[in-house]
Motif scaffolding. Sequence first.
Motif, short mmCIF file in Angstrom:
data_model
loop_
_atom_site.label_atom_id
_atom_site.label_comp_id
_atom_site.label_asym_id
_atom_site.label_seq_id
_atom_site.Cartn_x
_atom_site.Cartn_y
_atom_site.Cartn_z
N VAL A 291 0.86 -1.05 0.00
CA VAL A 291 0.04 -0.16 0.14
C VAL A 291 0.75 1.39 -0.04
CG1 VAL A 291 -1.79 1.12 1.29
CG2 VAL A 291 -1.87 -1.36 1.30
N MET A 292 0.57 2.24 -0.80
CA MET A 292 1.42 3.49 -1.00
C MET A 292 0.34 4.55 -1.04
SD MET A 292 4.65 2.67 -1.36
CE MET A 292 5.27 4.23 -1.90
N PRO A 293 0.71 5.79 -0.29
CA PRO A 293 0.36 7.01 -0.38
C PRO A 293 -0.13 7.43 -1.77
CG PRO A 293 2.10 7.21 0.82
CD PRO A 293 2.51 5.91 0.28
N LYS A 294 -1.32 8.13 -2.03
CA LYS A 294 -1.39 8.36 -3.32
C LYS A 294 -0.45 9.47 -3.70
CE LYS A 294 -6.48 7.62 -2.96
NZ LYS A 294 -6.91 6.79 -4.27
N PRO A 295 -0.26 9.78 -5.04
CA PRO A 295 0.76 10.62 -5.48
C PRO A 295 0.53 11.88 -5.02
CG PRO A 295 0.07 9.24 -7.41
CD PRO A 295 -0.77 8.82 -6.13
N GLU A 296 -0.66 12.42 -4.86
CA GLU A 296 -0.91 13.81 -4.23
C GLU A 296 -0.97 14.13 -2.86
OE1 GLU A 296 -5.00 11.71 -5.00
OE2 GLU A 296 -3.15 11.76 -6.06
N ILE A 297 -0.69 13.08 -2.02
CA ILE A 297 -0.57 13.03 -0.83
C ILE A 297 1.05 13.42 -0.33
CG2 ILE A 297 -0.82 11.89 1.34
CD1 ILE A 297 -3.66 12.60 0.03
N GLY B 206 9.03 10.10 3.68
CA GLY B 206 9.49 9.60 2.43
C GLY B 206 10.67 10.73 2.19
N LYS B 207 10.23 12.22 2.40
CA LYS B 207 10.93 13.16 2.20
C LYS B 207 12.22 13.41 3.21
CE LYS B 207 9.39 16.66 -0.34
NZ LYS B 207 9.42 16.61 -1.82
N ALA B 208 11.86 12.86 4.49
CA ALA B 208 13.30 12.77 5.25
C ALA B 208 14.16 11.90 4.90
CB ALA B 208 12.58 12.58 6.76
N VAL B 209 13.64 10.37 4.42
CA VAL B 209 14.62 9.72 4.10
C VAL B 209 15.26 9.94 2.87
CG1 VAL B 209 14.64 7.49 3.30
CG2 VAL B 209 13.57 7.79 5.16
N GLY B 210 14.52 10.64 1.99
CA GLY B 210 15.10 10.96 0.67
C GLY B 210 16.23 12.20 0.79
N SER B 211 16.06 12.84 1.67
CA SER B 211 17.20 13.79 2.12
C SER B 211 18.22 13.64 2.91
CB SER B 211 16.43 15.18 2.91
OG SER B 211 16.02 14.87 4.16
N ALA B 212 18.05 12.26 3.55
CA ALA B 212 18.92 12.01 4.21
C ALA B 212 20.17 11.09 3.50
CB ALA B 212 18.52 10.89 5.50
N LEU B 213 19.50 10.39 2.43
CA LEU B 213 20.14 9.47 1.46
C LEU B 213 21.62 10.33 1.22
CD1 LEU B 213 17.76 7.46 -0.37
CD2 LEU B 213 18.99 6.72 1.59
N PRO B 214 21.46 11.35 0.61
CA PRO B 214 23.01 11.98 -0.09
C PRO B 214 23.71 12.49 1.11
CG PRO B 214 20.87 13.08 -0.71
CD PRO B 214 20.40 11.86 0.06
N THR C 124 15.95 10.00 -6.85
CA THR C 124 15.24 11.18 -7.38
C THR C 124 14.15 11.50 -6.46
OG1 THR C 124 13.92 10.12 -9.15
CG2 THR C 124 15.97 11.41 -9.52
N ASP C 125 13.84 10.39 -5.72
CA ASP C 125 12.25 10.35 -5.17
C ASP C 125 12.10 9.07 -3.87
OD1 ASP C 125 10.08 11.75 -4.13
OD2 ASP C 125 8.89 10.44 -5.33
N VAL C 126 11.62 9.31 -2.87
CA VAL C 126 11.62 8.30 -1.85
C VAL C 126 9.87 8.50 -1.60
CG1 VAL C 126 12.26 7.24 0.15
CG2 VAL C 126 13.71 8.16 -1.17
N ARG C 127 9.06 7.47 -1.40
CA ARG C 127 7.91 7.43 -0.86
C ARG C 127 7.83 6.14 0.07
NH1 ARG C 127 4.55 11.31 -1.72
NH2 ARG C 127 2.75 9.98 -1.92
N GLN C 128 7.25 6.34 1.40
CA GLN C 128 7.37 5.43 2.36
C GLN C 128 5.61 4.93 2.22
OE1 GLN C 128 9.26 4.37 4.94
NE2 GLN C 128 7.48 2.87 5.38
#
Length: 88
Positions: A8-14, A19-27, A35-39
């Motif tokens: 189950v994933m959040p709808k794209p508009e949500i 996911g943002k926190a993980v995406g910014s931590a990776l670099p 380019t994007d992470v969704r939890q």
Amino acid sequence: MGRIIVEVMPKPEILDPQGKAVGSALPRLGIEGFTDVRQGKCFHLAVDGPVTDALLADARRAAEEVLSNPIIEDVVRVEEIVEAGGAQ
């Protein structure tokens, strides 16, 4: 014993702050190229015996009615888990 996976994933508009926190931590950890992470959520459902079409239909119903919030989430996968080597 068979197993079914439900994703189950959040709808794209949500918004997805986790996911943002993980995406910014990776670099910062030296992990580049994403380019994007969704939890999302993942459920493993065990059944006695083999996975049948009826059980997959029941898992799909459970995913849509219980395991997800259809207002903000999409069910993206409901399928049998097949172990490496073809064993179940």
